[in-house]
Scaffold this motif. Sequence first.
Motif, PDB file in Angstrom:
ATOM      1  N   LEU A   1       0.732  -1.206  -0.037  1.00 16.81           N
ATOM      2  CA  LEU A   1       0.044  -0.045   0.013  1.00 16.81           C
ATOM      3  C   LEU A   1       0.909   1.230   0.057  1.00 16.81           C
ATOM      4  O   LEU A   1       0.476   2.267  -0.436  1.00 16.81           O
ATOM      5  CB  LEU A   1      -0.885  -0.103   1.241  1.00 16.81           C
ATOM      6  CG  LEU A   1      -1.809  -1.179   1.294  1.00 16.81           C
ATOM      7  CD1 LEU A   1      -2.641  -1.048   2.701  1.00 16.81           C
ATOM      8  CD2 LEU A   1      -3.116  -0.868   0.253  1.00 16.81           C
ATOM      9  N   ALA A   2       1.935   1.155   0.713  1.00 19.09           N
ATOM     10  CA  ALA A   2       2.901   2.172   0.769  1.00 19.09           C
ATOM     11  C   ALA A   2       3.349   2.780  -0.480  1.00 19.09           C
ATOM     12  O   ALA A   2       3.765   4.039  -0.703  1.00 19.09           O
ATOM     13  CB  ALA A   2       3.904   2.073   1.824  1.00 19.09           C
ATOM     14  N   VAL A   3       3.678   1.991  -1.336  1.00 15.47           N
ATOM     15  CA  VAL A   3       3.934   2.523  -2.763  1.00 15.47           C
ATOM     16  C   VAL A   3       2.979   3.034  -3.643  1.00 15.47           C
ATOM     17  O   VAL A   3       2.945   3.280  -4.789  1.00 15.47           O
ATOM     18  CB  VAL A   3       4.860   1.541  -3.708  1.00 15.47           C
ATOM     19  CG1 VAL A   3       6.307   1.219  -2.829  1.00 15.47           C
ATOM     20  CG2 VAL A   3       4.127   0.212  -3.871  1.00 15.47           C
ATOM     21  N   GLY A   4       1.701   2.990  -2.997  1.00 18.90           N
ATOM     22  CA  GLY A   4       0.416   3.495  -3.824  1.00 18.90           C
ATOM     23  C   GLY A   4      -0.322   2.421  -4.475  1.00 18.90           C
ATOM     24  O   GLY A   4      -0.918   2.558  -5.415  1.00 18.90           O
TER      25      GLY A   4
ATOM     26  N   GLU B   1      -2.547   8.133  -5.043  1.00 15.65           N
ATOM     27  CA  GLU B   1      -1.498   9.102  -5.236  1.00 15.65           C
ATOM     28  C   GLU B   1      -0.638   9.581  -4.158  1.00 15.65           C
ATOM     29  O   GLU B   1       0.433  10.056  -4.131  1.00 15.65           O
ATOM     30  CB  GLU B   1      -2.378  10.121  -6.039  1.00 15.65           C
ATOM     31  CG  GLU B   1      -2.928   9.769  -7.431  1.00 15.65           C
ATOM     32  CD  GLU B   1      -1.397   9.391  -8.311  1.00 15.65           C
ATOM     33  OE1 GLU B   1      -0.611  10.282  -8.405  1.00 15.65           O
ATOM     34  OE2 GLU B   1      -1.749   8.260  -8.886  1.00 15.65           O
ATOM     35  N   ILE B   2      -1.443   9.908  -3.128  1.00 17.62           N
ATOM     36  CA  ILE B   2      -0.825  10.256  -1.776  1.00 17.62           C
ATOM     37  C   ILE B   2       0.169   9.243  -1.268  1.00 17.62           C
ATOM     38  O   ILE B   2       1.430   9.855  -0.842  1.00 17.62           O
ATOM     39  CB  ILE B   2      -1.855  10.585  -0.497  1.00 17.62           C
ATOM     40  CG1 ILE B   2      -2.938  11.604  -0.946  1.00 17.62           C
ATOM     41  CG2 ILE B   2      -1.162  10.997   0.821  1.00 17.62           C
ATOM     42  CD1 ILE B   2      -2.680  12.874  -1.261  1.00 17.62           C
ATOM     43  N   ARG B   3      -0.018   8.271  -1.300  1.00 20.18           N
ATOM     44  CA  ARG B   3       0.974   7.053  -0.656  1.00 20.18           C
ATOM     45  C   ARG B   3       2.049   6.986  -1.512  1.00 20.18           C
ATOM     46  O   ARG B   3       3.425   6.689  -1.287  1.00 20.18           O
ATOM     47  CB  ARG B   3       0.160   6.073  -0.574  1.00 20.18           C
ATOM     48  CG  ARG B   3      -0.786   5.833   0.643  1.00 20.18           C
ATOM     49  CD  ARG B   3      -1.375   4.582   0.905  1.00 20.18           C
ATOM     50  NE  ARG B   3      -2.308   4.796   2.065  1.00 20.18           N
ATOM     51  CZ  ARG B   3      -3.384   3.760   2.128  1.00 20.18           C
ATOM     52  NH1 ARG B   3      -3.822   2.891   1.379  1.00 20.18           N
ATOM     53  NH2 ARG B   3      -4.258   4.200   3.075  1.00 20.18           N
ATOM     54  N   LYS B   4       1.653   7.239  -2.817  1.00 28.13           N
ATOM     55  CA  LYS B   4       2.827   7.564  -3.938  1.00 28.13           C
ATOM     56  C   LYS B   4       3.872   8.430  -3.755  1.00 28.13           C
ATOM     57  O   LYS B   4       5.158   8.266  -3.840  1.00 28.13           O
ATOM     58  CB  LYS B   4       2.396   7.471  -5.396  1.00 28.13           C
ATOM     59  CG  LYS B   4       3.345   7.133  -6.420  1.00 28.13           C
ATOM     60  CD  LYS B   4       2.631   7.228  -7.769  1.00 28.13           C
ATOM     61  CE  LYS B   4       3.617   7.697  -8.745  1.00 28.13           C
ATOM     62  NZ  LYS B   4       2.954   8.545  -9.772  1.00 28.13           N
ATOM     63  N   LYS B   5       3.263   9.483  -3.330  1.00 30.78           N
ATOM     64  CA  LYS B   5       4.041  10.562  -3.027  1.00 30.78           C
ATOM     65  C   LYS B   5       4.966  10.502  -1.721  1.00 30.78           C
ATOM     66  O   LYS B   5       5.962  11.350  -1.562  1.00 30.78           O
ATOM     67  CB  LYS B   5       3.072  11.976  -2.719  1.00 30.78           C
ATOM     68  CG  LYS B   5       3.340  13.108  -3.558  1.00 30.78           C
ATOM     69  CD  LYS B   5       2.443  14.080  -3.417  1.00 30.78           C
ATOM     70  CE  LYS B   5       1.632  14.551  -4.385  1.00 30.78           C
ATOM     71  NZ  LYS B   5       0.622  15.806  -4.236  1.00 30.78           N
TER      72      LYS B   5
ATOM     73  N   CYS C   1      13.870  -2.373   0.567  1.00 28.33           N
ATOM     74  CA  CYS C   1      12.593  -1.860   1.025  1.00 28.33           C
ATOM     75  C   CYS C   1      12.565   0.110   0.628  1.00 28.33           C
ATOM     76  O   CYS C   1      11.732   0.626   0.086  1.00 28.33           O
ATOM     77  CB  CYS C   1      12.102  -1.977   2.302  1.00 28.33           C
ATOM     78  SG  CYS C   1      11.626  -3.515   2.624  1.00 28.33           S
ATOM     79  N   LEU C   2      13.911   0.349   0.995  1.00 27.80           N
ATOM     80  CA  LEU C   2      14.195   1.884   0.704  1.00 27.80           C
ATOM     81  C   LEU C   2      14.147   2.354  -0.769  1.00 27.80           C
ATOM     82  O   LEU C   2      13.507   2.919  -1.361  1.00 27.80           O
ATOM     83  CB  LEU C   2      15.418   2.495   1.099  1.00 27.80           C
ATOM     84  CG  LEU C   2      16.102   3.663   0.761  1.00 27.80           C
ATOM     85  CD1 LEU C   2      15.149   4.702   1.272  1.00 27.80           C
ATOM     86  CD2 LEU C   2      17.342   3.879   1.474  1.00 27.80           C
ATOM     87  N   ALA C   3      14.778   1.125  -1.518  1.00 29.48           N
ATOM     88  CA  ALA C   3      15.030   1.270  -3.151  1.00 29.48           C
ATOM     89  C   ALA C   3      13.376   1.037  -3.660  1.00 29.48           C
ATOM     90  O   ALA C   3      12.940   1.867  -4.652  1.00 29.48           O
ATOM     91  CB  ALA C   3      15.762   0.101  -3.478  1.00 29.48           C
TER      92      ALA C   3
ATOM     93  N   VAL D   1       8.990   4.792  -6.955  1.00 25.83           N
ATOM     94  CA  VAL D   1       7.906   5.429  -7.542  1.00 25.83           C
ATOM     95  C   VAL D   1       8.138   6.768  -7.388  1.00 25.83           C
ATOM     96  O   VAL D   1       7.290   7.846  -7.610  1.00 25.83           O
ATOM     97  CB  VAL D   1       6.741   5.047  -6.777  1.00 25.83           C
ATOM     98  CG1 VAL D   1       6.125   3.651  -7.163  1.00 25.83           C
ATOM     99  CG2 VAL D   1       6.661   5.320  -5.386  1.00 25.83           C
ATOM    100  N   GLU D   2       9.478   7.500  -7.164  1.00 26.58           N
ATOM    101  CA  GLU D   2       9.682   8.848  -7.335  1.00 26.58           C
ATOM    102  C   GLU D   2       8.818   9.639  -6.402  1.00 26.58           C
ATOM    103  O   GLU D   2       8.047  10.581  -6.897  1.00 26.58           O
ATOM    104  CB  GLU D   2       9.720   9.315  -8.766  1.00 26.58           C
ATOM    105  CG  GLU D   2      10.876   8.703  -9.275  1.00 26.58           C
ATOM    106  CD  GLU D   2      10.485   9.049 -10.870  1.00 26.58           C
ATOM    107  OE1 GLU D   2       9.618   9.584 -11.253  1.00 26.58           O
ATOM    108  OE2 GLU D   2      11.137   8.099 -11.570  1.00 26.58           O
TER     109      GLU D   2
END
Lengths: 282, 328, 250
Positions: B215-218, C82-86, C157-159, C164-165
């Motif tokens: 979920l964290a990567v969207g 979108e928020i979580r991608k950010k 996990c960091l990578a 997703v920029e």
Amino acid sequence: MKRRRFEENFFKGIMIFCFLLVASSLGFILFIVVMKGLPALNWAMLTQTPKGGYYLGKEGGILNAIIGSIYLAGGGTLLALILGLPIAFYVGVYSRKSKIADWVRLSLDILWGVPSIVYGAFGFILMLSMGMRASLLGGIITLALLELPIMTRAMDEVIRMVPRDLEQASYALGATRFETAFRVVIRQTLPGIITAILLAFGRGIGDAASVLFTAGYTDRLPGGLLQPVASLPLAVFFQLGTPFPEVQQRAYSAALVLTFIVLIISLGSRWLSNRLSRFAHE
Amino acid sequence: MNNLKTAKQLNSFPKKRSLLRLSRGSKERFTDKLFLSISLLPVVLIALLVLALWLRTQPIFESQSLWSLLLGQTWHPIKKQFGFLPFIAGTVWVTLVAMVLSVPVCLFSAIYLSEYARPSTRTIMKPLLDLLAAIPSVVYGVWGMLAIVPWIQKSFAPFMNKWLGYIPFFKVNNPTGFGIMAGGVVLAVMVAPFIIAITYEVLQAVPNGLRQASLAVGATQWETIKFVVMRQCLPGVIAGIVLGASRALGETMAVLMVVGNVPQLPTSIFDAAYPLPALIANNYGEMLTIPLYDAALMGASLILLLVVLVFNILSTLILSRIVGRTWT
Amino acid sequence: MDAHVQTIDLNAYYGAIPALKNVNLEIPKNQITVIMGPSGCGKTTLLKTINRFLELTDGTRISGKVLIDGEDIYGQGVDVTEIRKKAGLLAQRPYPLPMSIYENVAYGLRIHNMKHGRELDQAVEHHLREAGLWEEVKDRLRSPATGLSIGQQQRLCLARGLAVEPELLLGDEPTSALDPISAQHIEQRLLDLKNEYTIVLVTHILRQAKRLADYVVFMYLGEVVESGPARQVFESPQQERTRAYLEGQF
């Protein structure tokens, strides 16, 4: 983005639909059984044994089957309890996490999945080898085998929940394992054990395939351990097999009675364990 | 708190003398041995089941080979012809239809319960599944005869025959409604509580951190389920399905009442079939009157037992690794 | 100060229990903001409001606003994905997805349909380098991610998060499960990354806070007691409770 949100909602919709389908199937089954079973249900059905010509549509009831089922399931549950309680304690208290305990659990899980018709066939072989004929005792033994894994595994699950330090406290006071099991653990797990017993009883009273071979069928009330005995599931089955609509009607009523008993046991055990566990945790 | 109470309970121990007047030590040794031997009963019972059925099946091998039994198509007890193939085929057909109907619905329901549903919905579902599992087999049979068979006969079968009848698989050769489809529907409902409960447990065993990682990567919730949760659970879900299938395989009374009981090799889901458990249950009365008949029926039980054992052992081993237990 | 994330009268509840009380904060852009405080003070809860993870827990409720780039992330019609991608997340423990090392990094890119083929390969390599893991895994990109050591997993996990920029990087005690050397690795990465990302870090390790922080938020019992540039807070705290915490009295 729109596609992804659509996919999310689409599958969520399917899931809710599936969930409602499963949930409503219980209502559907109960509805049909009540609708068809209620009309022919009357006092005589519950209080009389089949009279002459009963299977042609004449007077009588299924008291023989009701009493027979209670005897069968009661006896089977008692026997299963006598064997199952020590097993559950052995696995849960005496030798938790040992190789033997693992093996016993595994075999119980496997036995739990063995079809009841296979237990029936096995019970039949057992009876032949002992020179018995279809009888209450035969049915009880077979049902006990069927119920043993269900009951024991259910008890094992609650015994496992007992905190380890409770047992340690008991050992620290010099209690033996037997004393720990039967005085400390049993008090803590009583609601769960009763639930397990009722679960097994419910499974036993509803099972037809295992008693088909071993308990026989009779129009009389149970006479003794070595006499054949009637049972509700078979009463349903046999009456459906007759060509007379009146008798088939009674089969539906018998099915309703059986369903009612099983549901009461299931709901009752839930209610009882809720109540008792409230007391156990003070 | 608990410990305090226990201490009180324990204080009363030494005062009471044991009934047998044995010392506590020797009583302990005795019960240890007794409990151990009772506990070995389940292990012994499995062996006994196989052994007893095997021994009672033996006589039939005097007149027939294993292959002629398993692949034989004629069932004529009086002529000592015992071909199990129609019954094996019947079992396979009914089980497969049941699983095809049941598995998708059960998986979606379990996913909904585990991933989406509010806690209140979850608490309702447990007793509901328990009730569904508690309904006796004959009652399912009655329901099948009263609701499912007429529906198939009057609506479903004609409909399928009209639109898909050119495919043999959906052709209606049997207008009664009693057949594989009816058995499949009834079984599908019967195994649902098992499959849902096991799948639900397997899903619950997935750590939340894994869901959150996705979920964290969207990812959406469905994407998380599809790519991460299901991938993680696949062995457990398969084990649950196999366990459900082994229940369907051995189910007797409900199937017997709706499946038509004609020993043939079915070609359509609307054909009547005659699964192994039905064969055993229908003929137990005559089995001692015809030579070798009892051996044949015990052989049928043995086949059933062995298949179920293999299914159960595999899935139990997988599940015990994932959730630590299989009991629901 | 250039605020990247801003909270306005933010309150959060678990059932009836308040977990955050009137939090008003401005988190500066391209700096490391460290949220510190004793356990149970609401620092993880605060972090979870920034990527809308709090709503994953049953029975949680929120009032007030959280703005990222001036946009209310709890507003109407906001797409939570979108928020979580950010806002990328580094959790307490690494959770590699049940797939290969390569697929772990590519996961978010595939989900968001961002890159394909050759471009995807390049992106995976780039982000693995960014996380300082490339040299260690370049020969086994197709093997399962669960085979990595726990420190390597956290860098993976960091990578995955960086792929997703995101604009923000949220760390929830990201070194607490790691050995000292791996922890140092992660800390170094965070320092390298702060020029490009706004980093918000929750920690209960005071020394780590001192090593990393540009900006500090001190929380206690769901309230923000004090916030400000790191040097100011560490050297001359304005509040008595902050001083007490820094002196190790909690």
